[in-house]
Design a protein around this motif. Structure first.
Motif, PDB file in Angstrom:
ATOM      1  N   ARG A 226       0.838  -0.983  -0.146  1.00  0.00           N
ATOM      2  CA  ARG A 226       0.511  -0.040  -0.272  1.00  0.00           C
ATOM      3  C   ARG A 226       0.713   1.279   0.202  1.00  0.00           C
ATOM      4  O   ARG A 226       1.876   1.543   0.854  1.00  0.00           O
ATOM      5  CB  ARG A 226      -1.042  -0.086   1.188  1.00  0.00           C
ATOM      6  N   VAL A 227       0.787   2.297  -0.628  1.00  0.00           N
ATOM      7  CA  VAL A 227       0.977   3.577  -0.853  1.00  0.00           C
ATOM      8  C   VAL A 227       0.687   4.105   0.264  1.00  0.00           C
ATOM      9  O   VAL A 227      -0.538   4.940   0.091  1.00  0.00           O
ATOM     10  CB  VAL A 227       1.195   4.276  -2.326  1.00  0.00           C
ATOM     11  N   ILE A 228       1.228   4.618   1.198  1.00  0.00           N
ATOM     12  CA  ILE A 228       0.709   5.560   2.085  1.00  0.00           C
ATOM     13  C   ILE A 228       1.778   6.995   1.854  1.00  0.00           C
ATOM     14  O   ILE A 228       1.007   7.180   3.156  1.00  0.00           O
ATOM     15  CB  ILE A 228       1.380   5.088   3.794  1.00  0.00           C
ATOM     16  N   ALA A 229       2.107   7.490   1.576  1.00  0.00           N
ATOM     17  CA  ALA A 229       2.573   8.259   1.368  1.00  0.00           C
ATOM     18  C   ALA A 229       3.436   8.888  -0.087  1.00  0.00           C
ATOM     19  O   ALA A 229       4.149   7.614  -1.201  1.00  0.00           O
ATOM     20  CB  ALA A 229       3.656   8.946   2.062  1.00  0.00           C
ATOM     21  N   LEU A 230       3.752  10.331  -0.758  1.00  0.00           N
ATOM     22  CA  LEU A 230       3.742  10.302  -1.738  1.00  0.00           C
ATOM     23  C   LEU A 230       4.352  11.578  -2.413  1.00  0.00           C
ATOM     24  O   LEU A 230       3.807  12.672  -1.843  1.00  0.00           O
ATOM     25  CB  LEU A 230       3.026  10.707  -2.583  1.00  0.00           C
ATOM     26  N   TRP A 231       5.253  11.552  -2.495  1.00  0.00           N
ATOM     27  CA  TRP A 231       6.374  12.539  -2.664  1.00  0.00           C
ATOM     28  C   TRP A 231       6.909  13.356  -4.162  1.00  0.00           C
ATOM     29  O   TRP A 231       7.380  12.325  -4.793  1.00  0.00           O
ATOM     30  CB  TRP A 231       7.910  13.012  -1.933  1.00  0.00           C
ATOM     31  N   PRO A 232       7.444  14.292  -5.085  1.00  0.00           N
ATOM     32  CA  PRO A 232       7.665  14.506  -5.855  1.00  0.00           C
ATOM     33  C   PRO A 232       8.405  14.342  -6.412  1.00  0.00           C
ATOM     34  O   PRO A 232       9.420  15.080  -5.417  1.00  0.00           O
ATOM     35  CB  PRO A 232       7.485  16.257  -6.827  1.00  0.00           C
ATOM     36  N   GLY A 233       9.491  14.041  -7.448  1.00  0.00           N
ATOM     37  CA  GLY A 233      10.835  14.017  -7.288  1.00  0.00           C
ATOM     38  C   GLY A 233      11.359  12.548  -6.460  1.00  0.00           C
ATOM     39  O   GLY A 233      10.341  11.485  -6.346  1.00  0.00           O
ATOM     40  N   LEU A 234      12.750  12.967  -6.232  1.00  0.00           N
ATOM     41  CA  LEU A 234      13.038  11.638  -5.245  1.00  0.00           C
ATOM     42  C   LEU A 234      13.388  11.856  -4.036  1.00  0.00           C
ATOM     43  O   LEU A 234      13.674  13.241  -3.646  1.00  0.00           O
ATOM     44  CB  LEU A 234      14.978  11.364  -5.837  1.00  0.00           C
ATOM     45  N   LYS A 235      12.852  11.779  -3.197  1.00  0.00           N
ATOM     46  CA  LYS A 235      12.634  11.385  -1.697  1.00  0.00           C
ATOM     47  C   LYS A 235      13.337   9.869  -1.109  1.00  0.00           C
ATOM     48  O   LYS A 235      13.467   9.450  -1.501  1.00  0.00           O
ATOM     49  CB  LYS A 235      11.016  11.690  -1.142  1.00  0.00           C
ATOM     50  N   ASN A 236      14.982  11.401  -0.554  1.00  0.00           N
ATOM     51  CA  ASN A 236      15.309  10.311   0.274  1.00  0.00           C
ATOM     52  C   ASN A 236      16.585  10.173   1.247  1.00  0.00           C
ATOM     53  O   ASN A 236      16.973   9.727   2.281  1.00  0.00           O
ATOM     54  CB  ASN A 236      16.883  10.730  -0.965  1.00  0.00           C
TER      55      ASN A 236
END
Length: 709
Positions: A226-236
């Motif tokens: 399950r996707v619980i969070a989403l960020w634009p581009g690369l989240k490191n």
């Protein structure tokens, strides 16, 4: 798998049993050894090092899916002839840096000798080192007291993906294209999204120019990712919390889910203390006050929220970057934290509302982290042996070894675990708050100014002591200057154990715990106190005196703990233990020798008695970083046998024997070999000393002596 196709292989979920398919190993294929794990295997020429690591189960982090953009998959090639492993390793045995790796080095920088394992391909035999500092732009780290390396298989996976832009000829929604890309790139069979993300997807994808990083949650192998969070581009970066809710203190660690390192730690007093010193008093408060449960729940949640602020500030981390959390606590703390009425735990049969592991959203209990953050609570063992004891068991692992291990978590309600890989039993014992300074005339909690170490001269009966905040003993020059800021304010738990044990070793009290009033003629430290006598530890203001009542309180507490341990030993059909671990913050400061002289624990080699610190917090951290440990402790708890001391007919008998120092009937040969125990003597309640009969080793002999008296 052909070498030409190797670069197209997509990584699998860390720890997933679905390995990358490889052709049968050929003896001519290069041999690759990964350190420090020691895992090795043969792989065709052209296989990316990252793929080889994943096939062998070596944890190498990769957020970007092998695109050479996150930089987390760094490795080092060790050069030389490793005769032990029959490998000659060289930088010539790994492919030169390609365009993607060169671009990363130019933009982000690579330390000397480092390579990106997603881009570097195997050309010959290699010894590969996986550095422990491979987190890029890591925060300043404060080392945890527990420095163990935990194999990482977090329930949270950070997955970078590139998706197709909208096309009028392909009217598939943005979220659906994102889902397809994630499933394809990260080998996921199925995938769902938290509902709150649906209105945000389009904006996130456009902001990231059709790239995004998804935090994917998958705790068990059988559930849908399950996707619980989403960020634009690369989240490191991604973080989690490991928290131990104790009845007295709450301890929290902020941990990087990608590196496993502790970014910050903090602790605070449990504000529920104002509702009751011990657990049963808090249950009574709930029974007597209609809003009692709600008040205590709010108090502990607010304290935890305050700790989140502290660790985030220390680690320079945003709450929104915290995606997972693991909490442990005794059954009453467990219930109150979850908002469950603990009343049923106040009396037999001590029924838990929920005993199994709890998996919820952090927002379900009002904990403000990332909106999709999850919360996991370890299972409780029984009505008075909670998730904290389960975490200690996970941390110390009696079920993983052959030795008979005793684990003791000393608190207002001591939790005891005894066992090995064959069988594990557990119990709780009501020690009360004496070891924490309550019920002791000069007692206090551990704080600067509290006496924590005590020694008594056997000839003069003069004491010396050390206080928290100073390294000097009270008889050393400059001691008063060193404690000027705090003063000497009282005596804390470790000091209480030592003073009573020292009073016994020097003959001030008898084995039955009675202060010998005849010593008043020999030392002004022994003073009359009504019909009994006391020992003056410190003159001046405040005057700190150990009274006969104080000694009795310690005897009652230690006897309850020893009696519980003795019951578990009988259940295990053993007369000795091989190893003893003191868990908890208090246990870290207990001197094993004095604990054994007091009779707090059974006889054991002193070099096999150790403090293991906040083992409950360590167990929580293990469950946070590796979902396999969650399955392990869930299975282990289901097999632990709980002994209810209140229902055991022999508890009272063991308790009476354990009132003596170290014990009325149990021999302590290993302690006697290490410490000179005083000759036995009896002292009447009014402090008059007399001769004592030889120590009886059998129940019949003890009964006979009691009948003579």
């Amino acid at each position: 798998m052909a070498a030409a196709d190797a670069v197209a292989v997509k990584p699998v979920w860390a720890g997933d049993k679905r390995a990358i398919v490889n052709s049968p190993a050929n003896i001519t294929d290069p041999l690759v050894l990964f350190m420090p794990s020691g895992k090795r295997g043969r792989f065709p020429v052209g296989t990316p090092v990252l793929d080889a690591a994943r096939q062998l189960g070596v944890y190498v982090e990769s957020v970007c899916g092998g695109r050479a953009t996150c930089g987390r998959c760094q490795i080092e090639v060790q050069e030389g002839n490793f005769a032990k492993h029959k490998i000659t390793s060289s930088n010539d045995h790994i492919s030169p840096k390609g365009p993607k790796e060169e671009r990363y080095e130019r933009v982000r920088g690579l330390p000397e000798r480092r390579r990106l394992s997603c881009s570097a391909q195997i050309l010959g035999d290699l010894v590969i080192d996986v550095p422990q500092d491979t987190v890029i732009n890591a925060q300043t780290i404060r080392k945890d007291a527990d420095t163990r390396v935990i194999a990482r298989d977090s329930a949270i996976r950070m997955c970078y993906v590139e998706i197709e832009e909208p096309d009028m000829h392909k009217p598939l929604g943005d979220l659906d294209r994102l889902k397809i890309a994630l499933m394809k790139d990260w080998n996921l069979k199925s995938l769902d999204f938290d509902f709150y993300l649906l209105p945000q997807v389009q904006g996130i994808l456009r902001k990231g120019n059709w790239t995004a990083t998804a935090a994917i949650y998958k705790d068990t192998d059988t559930e849908t990712a399950r996707v619980i969070a989403l960020w634009p581009g690369l989240k490191n970066e991604a973080y989690g919390l490991a928290c131990d809710i104790g009845s007295t203190t709450i301890a929290m660690h902020l941990v990087s889910l990608l590196s496993g390192r502790v970014a910050a730690s903090s602790g605070t007093s449990n504000p529920q203390i104002r509702f009751g010193e011990d657990l049963m008093s808090r249950v009574s408060y709930v029974m007597m006050n209609p809003d009692g449960r709600e008040g205590m729940t709010v108090a502990v949640r607010e304290a935890i929220s305050g700790l989140v602020d502290k660790v985030c500030a220390e680690g320079n981390v945003q709450r929104n970057d915290i995606l997972d959390s693991v909490f442990v606590g005794n059954p009453i703390m467990h219930h109150l934290f979850l908002g469950i009425d603990p009343t049923e735990l106040g009396g037999a049969p001590f029924a838990l509302a929920v005993s199994g592991a709890v998996r919820i959203k952090a927002s379900d209990i009002g904990l403000k982290l990332n909106q999709g953050a999850r919360l996991y609570m370890l299972p409780c063992i029984a009505g008075h042996v909670g998730a904290d004891a389960a975490a200690v068991t996970l941390s110390e692992g009696p079920h993983r070894q052959d030795e008979m291990m005793l684990i003791v978590d000393v608190g207002t309600n001591a939790e005891i675990v005894l066992g090995n890989r064959t069988r594990v039993v557990a119990a709780s014992s009501p020690t009360g708050p004496a070891f924490e300074g309550a019920e002791i005339s000069g007692g206090q909690r551990a704080a600067p100014g509290a006496i924590e170490r005590v020694r008594i001269d056997p000839d003069t009966l003069e004491p010396k002591y050390r206080v928290i905040g100073s390294e000097l003993w009270s008889d050393e020059p400059n001691f008063l200057d060193s404690v000027q800021a705090t003063g000497v304010t009282g005596i804390c738990g470790s000091g209480i154990i030592e003073i009573v044990a020292e009073m016994y070793l020097t003959g001030i009290i008898s084995e039955d715990g009675v202060v010998d009033g005849s010593l008043a003629a020999r030392s002004p430290r022994v003073v009359a106190n009504g019909r009994t006598f006391s020992y003056v530890l410190k003159e001046g203001e405040p005057k700190i005196t150990i009274t006969q009542t104080d000694v009795r309180a310690i005897q009652l507490a230690k006897a309850a703990l020893y009696a519980g341990t003795k019951l578990l030993m009988e259940k295990q059909n053993t007369e000795h233990v091989d190893r003893i671990h003191f868990a908890g913050a208090f246990g870290s400061f207990i001197d094993p020798k004095y604990a054994m002289v007091l009779g707090l624990i059974p006889d054991c080699d002193l070099d096999k008695v150790s403090a293991v610190g906040n083992a409950a917090g360590a167990g929580a951290r293990m469950a946070l970083l590796n979902r396999g440990y969650r399955r392990e402790i869930e299975e282990t708890v289901s097999q632990i046998e709980k002994i209810e001391t209140a229902l055991e007919p022999k508890f009272q008998e063991h308790f009476v024997y354990a009132m003596a120092l170290p014990n009325k009937v149990d021999p302590f040969p290993k302690l006697s070999a290490a410490v000179k125990l005083p000759p036995r003597k009896t002292v009447s309640e009014d402090g008059v000393a007399g001769d004592a009969a030889p120590r009886r080793r059998s129940r019949e002999g003890h009964a006979a002596r009691r009948s003579r008296e």
